[in-house]
Design a protein around this motif. Structure first.
Motif, PDB file in Angstrom:
ATOM      1  N   TYR A   1      42.608  76.765  41.003  1.00  0.00           N
ATOM      2  CA  TYR A   1      41.393  77.074  41.757  1.00  0.00           C
ATOM      3  C   TYR A   1      40.127  76.750  40.963  1.00  0.00           C
ATOM      4  CZ  TYR A   1      44.534  79.040  45.123  1.00  0.00           C
ATOM      5  OH  TYR A   1      45.534  79.175  46.073  1.00  0.00           O
TER       6      TYR A   1
ATOM      7  N   ASN B   1      33.963  78.095  47.104  1.00  0.00           N
ATOM      8  CA  ASN B   1      32.998  78.937  46.413  1.00  0.00           C
ATOM      9  C   ASN B   1      32.549  78.393  45.073  1.00  0.00           C
ATOM     10  OD1 ASN B   1      31.590  81.639  46.303  1.00  0.00           O
ATOM     11  ND2 ASN B   1      32.791  81.772  44.421  1.00  0.00           N
TER      12      ASN B   1
ATOM     13  N   ASN C   1      32.183  86.545  39.907  1.00  0.00           N
ATOM     14  CA  ASN C   1      33.144  87.600  39.551  1.00  0.00           C
ATOM     15  C   ASN C   1      33.528  87.581  38.072  1.00  0.00           C
ATOM     16  OD1 ASN C   1      33.267  88.584  42.173  1.00  0.00           O
ATOM     17  ND2 ASN C   1      34.968  87.250  42.730  1.00  0.00           N
TER      18      ASN C   1
ATOM     19  N   TYR D   1      34.473  85.125  36.431  1.00  0.00           N
ATOM     20  CA  TYR D   1      35.522  84.148  36.150  1.00  0.00           C
ATOM     21  C   TYR D   1      34.939  83.093  35.212  1.00  0.00           C
ATOM     22  CZ  TYR D   1      37.945  86.103  40.256  1.00  0.00           C
ATOM     23  OH  TYR D   1      38.556  86.935  41.155  1.00  0.00           O
TER      24      TYR D   1
ATOM     25  N   GLN E   1      29.506  78.983  40.085  1.00  0.00           N
ATOM     26  CA  GLN E   1      29.200  79.283  41.492  1.00  0.00           C
ATOM     27  C   GLN E   1      28.404  78.134  42.133  1.00  0.00           C
ATOM     28  OE1 GLN E   1      29.828  82.214  43.527  1.00  0.00           O
ATOM     29  NE2 GLN E   1      29.178  80.676  45.017  1.00  0.00           N
TER      30      GLN E   1
ATOM     31  N   ASP F   1      39.842  79.364  50.518  1.00  0.00           N
ATOM     32  CA  ASP F   1      39.883  80.376  49.481  1.00  0.00           C
ATOM     33  C   ASP F   1      38.612  81.218  49.464  1.00  0.00           C
ATOM     34  OD1 ASP F   1      41.233  81.346  46.937  1.00  0.00           O
ATOM     35  OD2 ASP F   1      39.326  80.658  46.101  1.00  0.00           O
ATOM     36  N   TYR F   2      38.755  82.517  49.242  1.00  0.00           N
ATOM     37  CA  TYR F   2      37.648  83.440  48.964  1.00  0.00           C
ATOM     38  C   TYR F   2      36.477  83.260  49.947  1.00  0.00           C
ATOM     39  CZ  TYR F   2      34.305  86.085  46.002  1.00  0.00           C
ATOM     40  OH  TYR F   2      33.385  86.976  45.527  1.00  0.00           O
TER      41      TYR F   2
ATOM     42  N   SER G   1      35.261  85.469  51.724  1.00  0.00           N
ATOM     43  CA  SER G   1      34.432  86.678  51.743  1.00  0.00           C
ATOM     44  C   SER G   1      33.329  86.642  50.697  1.00  0.00           C
ATOM     45  CB  SER G   1      35.308  87.910  51.517  1.00  0.00           C
ATOM     46  OG  SER G   1      35.999  87.823  50.282  1.00  0.00           O
ATOM     47  N   SER G   2      33.260  85.569  49.910  1.00  0.00           N
ATOM     48  CA  SER G   2      32.213  85.448  48.904  1.00  0.00           C
ATOM     49  C   SER G   2      30.835  85.685  49.517  1.00  0.00           C
ATOM     50  CB  SER G   2      32.239  84.054  48.270  1.00  0.00           C
ATOM     51  OG  SER G   2      31.066  83.821  47.504  1.00  0.00           O
TER      52      SER G   2
ATOM     53  N   GLU H   1      41.031  83.120  53.767  1.00  0.00           N
ATOM     54  CA  GLU H   1      41.597  84.115  52.855  1.00  0.00           C
ATOM     55  C   GLU H   1      40.711  85.352  52.820  1.00  0.00           C
ATOM     56  OE1 GLU H   1      42.823  85.068  48.260  1.00  0.00           O
ATOM     57  OE2 GLU H   1      41.066  83.857  48.765  1.00  0.00           O
ATOM     58  N   ALA H   2      40.906  86.197  53.817  1.00  0.00           N
ATOM     59  CA  ALA H   2      40.214  87.480  53.902  1.00  0.00           C
ATOM     60  C   ALA H   2      40.822  88.246  55.066  1.00  0.00           C
ATOM     61  CB  ALA H   2      38.718  87.294  54.125  1.00  0.00           C
TER      62      ALA H   2
ATOM     63  N   ASP I   1      49.158  85.402  44.688  1.00  0.00           N
ATOM     64  CA  ASP I   1      48.435  86.513  44.077  1.00  0.00           C
ATOM     65  C   ASP I   1      49.354  87.704  43.836  1.00  0.00           C
ATOM     66  OD1 ASP I   1      45.758  85.555  43.756  1.00  0.00           O
ATOM     67  OD2 ASP I   1      45.491  85.675  45.916  1.00  0.00           O
TER      68      ASP I   1
END
Length: 515
Positions: free
Chosen positions: A84, A123, A150, A152, A157, A188-189, A191-192, A221-222, A287
């Motif tokens: 990712y 994201n 986050n 990471y 971003q 992916d992600y 909900s960012s 993915e949420a 995950d």
């Protein structure tokens, strides 16, 4: 005697592969009848390439897979080798092969009437992505420095307030449709907080209409229904039933009371009652398998892994299988380093349970799923007396109906169900024998019927009349050769009237072609 032997031998040839006949249909499954499989190309085979994975697509077809979701296939960066953390969204990981190899994989999937969805990472990019130097303006900054989402540390971003970044990302989505003929995106992600809902509102319909005659699907993915509710109306075709899976994980290996499972299901059904998109249900994925303390199916669920799999794949939505789950799911697969799946590991109980559930998903309308809640089959929980560990429910669509029984207790259970539709039912999935092979047995149920289930046992019945099959011998029970000779069946094994339309049927224990 000779005639009876011949009939039994022919029946064996047919009955032993009725699940395979359904799963290997040459017709493409419509929405609502599909199963999705999450594949990490690098871990799926010893070679870890598109070409090697392509050679195994026939096996996935037999398992009952309709959609192959490929985890990120881009070159990796960022220092910890996360899939990712992409360095370029228009290239493939050289270890996996070329874009031409990916296209060949997709072409073979299409020949098998399967779809291929790519994992899309909207994201962020790797900290050493090509855009970091060529287009630093694509990235969000704070105090003049790029931001780690986050915390990471391997990714930066992206900045969705920059229209040039938006256009560049959309060009990448179009690129894979043009270059590899892919059929959808797992996003992916989503909900960012850094990706506005307006991005999806504009991008999803644009990509869906990008190529005439081409259907593109979007899986987000949420848990949009319960958590990321701002994304309810932006155009996703499916979300994750994340809250439901978390409930199953909390139930874990110690759970033995059916009331909690019923509550989980009712929460799922309530949260799904006002949505306009489908839901993906699962018991594990990359995950859960690796990130959550590297918990395998057995570590997470114990012996509950079998009945909970049946529960997740029959109560609602589109089933997801994580690669290796069909072997029992007892490896913690490090997707950073592409741990190879041990295909020598065998769990015939799990694999045959999955094969049967997916054949039912494909063939029985009562197990279909729909985007609009009102179009989904009706779920009814039945009154169970005799044991608190047993959950029983039906799903019904028109005249199609299934009955599911789950014994979550650590002891055998003798129970009585009330409120059943009376008449002929076919037992398609029986946990007592499924490790030996697929089977079917006709039973007659009354409005109040008693059942015996072993500890952690499960049964799935389909209303109607089907030919029988013994799990050990694979030979259909024949009352008499004459009676069997008078019957016609379709390739799903359903007893039908004498056919008048062209097609392939079963008659007299043999396949018959009517032109």
């Amino acid at each position: 005697m000779l005639l009876l032997v011949a009939v039994c031998m022919a029946a064996n040839s047919f009955a032993a592969d009725y699940v395979d006949d359904i799963n290997r249909s040459t017709e493409k499954r419509p929405e609502g009848r599909r199963v999705i499989y999450e594949m990490n190309v690098g871990m799926f085979t010893q070679a870890g390439t598109f070409a090697a994975a392509q050679a195994q697509l026939d096996e996935l077809k037999t398992l009952g897979v309709d959609i192959v979701w490929l985890m990120p296939i881009y070159p990796r960066g960022g220092g910890i080798n996360s899939p990712y953390a992409a360095t370029n969204f228009q290239k493939t990981n050289p270890k996996y092969g070329s874009i031409a190899d990916l296209k060949a994989f997709v072409d073979r999937a299409h020949e098998l009437q399967m779809e291929v969805w790519l994992d899309w990472v909207p994201n962020h990019t790797a900290t050493d992505a090509e855009w970091v130097t060529s287009h630093p303006e694509y990235y969000a900054t704070s105090g003049g420095k790029m931001i780690h989402p986050n915390n990471y540390g391997d990714v930066w971003q992206l900045d969705y307030s920059n229209p040039d970044l938006v256009n560049a990302m959309n060009d990448c989505l179009k690129f894979w449709i043009d270059q590899a003929d892919i059929d959808g995106y797992r996003c992916d992600y989503i909900s960012s907080p850094c990706i506005p809902a307006s991005y999806w509102e504009n991008t999803i319909p644009m990509i869906k209409s990008y190529k005439a005659g081409k259907t593109i699907s979007f899986l987000g993915e949420a848990d949009i229904a319960s958590d990321a509710t701002r994304l309810k109306n932006v155009g996703f075709d499916y979300d994750y039933a994340w809250q439901f899976q978390s409930s199953l994980a909390n139930y874990g290996s110690a759970g033995n009371n059916s009331a909690r499972l019923k509550a989980f299901a009712n929460t799922l059904l309530t949260s799904s009652a006002t949505i306009g998109f489908g839901r993906m249900l699962y018991v594990t994925n990359h995950d859960q398998n690796f990130n959550e303390s590297k918990k395998t199916l057995t570590q997470k669920y114990g012996d509950n892994r079998y009945p909970l799999t049946v529960f997740a794949y029959t109560v609602y939505g589109m089933p997801l299988v994580y690669n290796g789950q069909e072997t029992g799911g007892n490896q913690a697969l490090d997707y950073f380093n592409d741990t190879k799946i041990d295909w020598h590991a065998k769990d015939d109980k799990m694999r045959n349970t999955l094969r049967t559930l997916f054949a039912l998903k494909h063939d029985v309308p009562a197990l279909s799923d729909a985007k609009n809640a009102a179009d989904n089959p009706e779920v009814t929980f039945l009154t169970v007396t005799g044991h608190t560990g047993v959950l029983a429910y039906t799903r019904k669509s028109g005249d199609s109906e299934v009955l599911v029984l789950l014994n979550m207790a650590t002891t055998p259970a003798q129970v009585t169900l009330s409120g059943l539709n009376t008449g002929d039912w076919s037992l398609w999935l029986n946990s007592e024998h499924i490790a030996e092979g697929t089977s079917r047995k006709q039973v007659s149920l009354s409005i109040d019927t008693s059942f015996s289930l072993e500890a952690k046992g499960y049964r799935v019945y389909v209303r109607g009349t089907y030919p029988e099959q013994d799990a050990v011998t694979g030979i259909r029970r024949v009352v008499s050769a004459a009676a069997e000779n008078d019957r016609w069946y379709d390739l799903s094994g359903r007893n039908i009237q004498t056919p008048t339309q062209p097609g392939i049927y079963i008659h007299n224990g043999k396949k018959r072609v009517i032109n």
